[in-house]
Design a protein around this motif. Structure first.
Motif, mmCIF file in Angstrom:
data_model
loop_
_atom_site.group_PDB
_atom_site.id
_atom_site.type_symbol
_atom_site.label_atom_id
_atom_site.label_comp_id
_atom_site.label_asym_id
_atom_site.label_seq_id
_atom_site.Cartn_x
_atom_site.Cartn_y
_atom_site.Cartn_z
ATOM 1 N N PRO A 93 0.905 -1.387 0.010
ATOM 2 C CA PRO A 93 -0.146 -0.105 0.064
ATOM 3 C C PRO A 93 0.877 1.182 0.044
ATOM 4 C CG PRO A 93 -0.899 -1.496 1.437
ATOM 5 C CD PRO A 93 0.540 -2.002 1.199
ATOM 6 N N ALA A 94 0.546 2.232 -0.945
ATOM 7 C CA ALA A 94 1.496 3.531 -0.830
ATOM 8 C C ALA A 94 1.513 4.367 0.402
ATOM 9 C CB ALA A 94 0.643 4.505 -2.043
ATOM 10 N N ASP A 95 0.438 3.939 1.300
ATOM 11 C CA ASP A 95 0.802 4.780 2.702
ATOM 12 C C ASP A 95 1.621 4.025 3.654
ATOM 13 O OD1 ASP A 95 -1.099 2.599 3.349
ATOM 14 O OD2 ASP A 95 -2.402 3.965 4.230
ATOM 15 N N ARG A 96 2.333 3.074 3.211
ATOM 16 C CA ARG A 96 3.142 2.376 4.106
ATOM 17 C C ARG A 96 4.658 2.235 3.469
ATOM 18 N NH1 ARG A 96 -0.269 -2.423 4.940
ATOM 19 N NH2 ARG A 96 -2.018 -1.612 5.902
ATOM 20 N N PHE A 97 4.817 3.273 2.686
ATOM 21 C CA PHE A 97 6.161 3.439 2.097
ATOM 22 C C PHE A 97 6.686 4.799 2.531
ATOM 23 C CE2 PHE A 97 9.283 5.093 -0.973
ATOM 24 C CZ PHE A 97 10.077 3.901 -1.094
ATOM 25 N N PHE A 98 7.764 4.855 3.354
ATOM 26 C CA PHE A 98 8.152 6.325 3.906
ATOM 27 C C PHE A 98 9.629 6.391 3.463
ATOM 28 C CE2 PHE A 98 4.861 4.310 6.649
ATOM 29 C CZ PHE A 98 4.212 5.579 7.110
ATOM 30 N N SER A 99 9.727 7.639 2.694
ATOM 31 C CA SER A 99 11.099 8.029 2.520
ATOM 32 C C SER A 99 11.211 9.827 2.334
ATOM 33 C CB SER A 99 11.479 7.839 1.175
ATOM 34 O OG SER A 99 12.942 8.136 0.995
ATOM 35 N N ASP A 100 12.208 10.550 2.920
ATOM 36 C CA ASP A 100 12.146 11.781 2.899
ATOM 37 C C ASP A 100 12.393 12.377 1.522
ATOM 38 O OD1 ASP A 100 11.772 12.737 5.613
ATOM 39 O OD2 ASP A 100 13.788 11.655 6.055
ATOM 40 N N VAL A 101 12.762 11.480 0.573
ATOM 41 C CA VAL A 101 13.017 11.704 -0.746
ATOM 42 C C VAL A 101 11.614 12.109 -1.313
ATOM 43 C CG1 VAL A 101 13.374 10.847 -3.183
ATOM 44 C CG2 VAL A 101 15.275 10.340 -1.302
ATOM 45 N N LEU A 102 10.748 11.467 -0.843
ATOM 46 C CA LEU A 102 9.279 12.017 -1.415
ATOM 47 C C LEU A 102 8.791 13.348 -1.094
ATOM 48 C CD1 LEU A 102 7.175 8.791 -0.429
ATOM 49 C CD2 LEU A 102 8.500 9.356 -2.350
ATOM 50 N N GLU A 103 9.409 13.894 0.140
ATOM 51 C CA GLU A 103 9.002 15.381 0.488
ATOM 52 C C GLU A 103 10.220 16.385 0.001
ATOM 53 O OE1 GLU A 103 8.777 18.070 4.467
ATOM 54 O OE2 GLU A 103 9.519 15.919 4.465
ATOM 55 N N TYR A 104 11.607 16.180 -0.403
ATOM 56 C CA TYR A 104 12.517 17.163 -0.760
ATOM 57 C C TYR A 104 12.729 16.905 -2.190
ATOM 58 C CZ TYR A 104 16.338 13.925 0.071
ATOM 59 O OH TYR A 104 17.262 12.647 -0.287
ATOM 60 N N ALA A 105 12.473 15.781 -2.696
ATOM 61 C CA ALA A 105 12.639 15.517 -4.364
ATOM 62 C C ALA A 105 11.494 14.989 -4.983
ATOM 63 C CB ALA A 105 14.103 14.778 -4.527
ATOM 64 N N PRO A 106 10.170 15.668 -4.894
ATOM 65 C CA PRO A 106 9.120 14.900 -5.344
ATOM 66 C C PRO A 106 9.124 14.940 -6.757
ATOM 67 C CG PRO A 106 8.643 17.363 -4.888
ATOM 68 C CD PRO A 106 10.125 16.831 -4.477
ATOM 69 N N ARG A 107 8.445 13.856 -7.335
ATOM 70 C CA ARG A 107 8.594 13.613 -9.064
ATOM 71 C C ARG A 107 7.507 14.578 -9.608
ATOM 72 N NH1 ARG A 107 8.929 7.049 -9.944
ATOM 73 N NH2 ARG A 107 6.827 7.173 -8.749
ATOM 74 N N ASN A 108 7.636 14.993 -10.737
ATOM 75 C CA ASN A 108 6.661 15.773 -11.452
ATOM 76 C C ASN A 108 5.746 15.292 -11.837
ATOM 77 O OD1 ASN A 108 8.387 18.155 -10.916
ATOM 78 N ND2 ASN A 108 9.602 17.886 -12.739
#
Length: 337
Positions: free
Chosen positions: A322-337
């Motif tokens: 499930p998408a809400d079980r994947f955690f990484s700070d990359v998702l915040e400081y380097a979001p994909r366009n």
């Protein structure tokens, strides 16, 4: 009566929304600490008043005078036992990733090389109790006339000092400037905490921790934190590096595996025999996918380059995570366009 037969009560903390279980034989502070909830305290005998809370609902007992605490009254968690399900108000307890960053001047306690290009840095804050952060968060080192440099905190929130692992090869100018400044100076300006990929309390599902390179620092913070709780979930760490010498604390991770039955460690090294390191962390991703995890019943924390993180995320979501079980700070400081 056997303590195993005593009732247990659910305790909710507002405004964070964190919940935990408190047995009738334990004070509220000890029960919270056992599951890793960072309630401020100093004395544990009701004098310092750092563990103050307000009772919103339920029934609780002041263990010092054996009086029932009225709704709306303040209480000291170290001197309070639950008699029913409780709701408490504790503004000092923040949900994961909700601590507001603050600026501090830290004393440089130690800087030492622990590999050919990784340094272990130890910092001390003069007023450590004023700082609250969660396991897995990171900080900024602010040098004069330079952009902030961000590093994962490698120590548990319960430790008196803050530990960093800084990779500083000669061609990494910004990191080398930080090491030079830390080595030559007695103090450094830092700002923390940052990051939402962290733990504010004990996880409810098995954990997979995946790190590449010095991403191990974030995982060390999580492991140190969990080992200080009553965590019963299994924890598996994958650590991927290009060369054997890049796995700078391999012996530490192996020792965790020996000492902690719930923990397993899988090193993934590019120059191991019969391994093919592609340069894009494919080998690490394959190792995780081949782990046999139940993707519907696991929580994943990842630290590494954006390319590795997004490659792994895509593969795990396709496998059923499930998408809400994947955690990484990359998702915040380097979001994909």
């Amino acid at each position: 009566m056997d303590n195993r037969q005593l009732p247990s009560w659910q305790v909710g903390i507002e405004p964070s929304g964190i919940r935990y279980t408190a047995g009738a034989a334990a004070d509220l502070l000890s029960a919270a600490a056992s599951v890793g909830i960072a309630v401020p305290f100093a004395c544990k005998n009701g004098v310092c008043e750092l563990c103050e809370a307000r009772l919103l609902s339920g029934s609780a007992l002041n263990t010092r005078n054996q009086q029932t605490i009225p709704i709306g009254a303040r209480l000291m968690m170290c001197r309070t036992a639950a008699l029913d399900h409780l709701e408490l108000e504790i503004s000092a307890v923040m949900a994961a990733g909700k601590n507001p960053p603050r600026k501090f001047q830290a004393n440089v306690v130690d800087v030492r090389a622990i590999s050919h290009d990784v340094y272990r840095v130890e910092l001390q804050l003069p007023r450590r109790r004023e700082l609250s952060f969660h396991a897995g968060q990171y900080l900024a080192v602010n040098l004069p006339d330079a952009e902030p440099c961000y590093f994962s905190i490698a120590s548990s929130p319960s430790e008196p000092h803050i530990e960093l692992h800084i990779q500083a090869s000669p061609d990494w100018v910004s990191a080398q400037k930080v090491i030079d400044a830390l080595t030559s100076g007695e103090t450094v300006n830092i700002e923390l905490p940052y990051g939402k990929a962290c733990l504010a309390c004990m996880p409810e599902k098995p954990l997979l921790l995946i790190a590449a390179g010095t991403g191990f620092a974030q995982m060390k913070s999580l492991v140190d934190y969990l080992r200080g709780t009553s965590c019963s979930q299994t924890v598996k760490l994958f650590w991927g590096v290009r060369r054997q010498e890049d796995m700078y604390l391999r012996s530490m991770a192996s020792q965790w595996e020996q000492d902690w039955p719930e923990f397993t460690f899988q090193p993934v090294v590019g120059d191991d025999e019969d391994n093919d390191w592609s340069g894009h962390h494919d080998q690490l991703v394959r190792a995780v996918l081949d782990s046999g995890a139940d993707w519907n019943n696991v929580e994943v924390h990842v630290s590494g380059s954006p390319a590795m993180v997004y490659t792994l995320m895509d593969a795990l979501l396709e496998a059923g995570l499930p998408a809400d079980r994947f955690f990484s700070d990359v998702l915040e400081y380097a979001p994909r366009n």
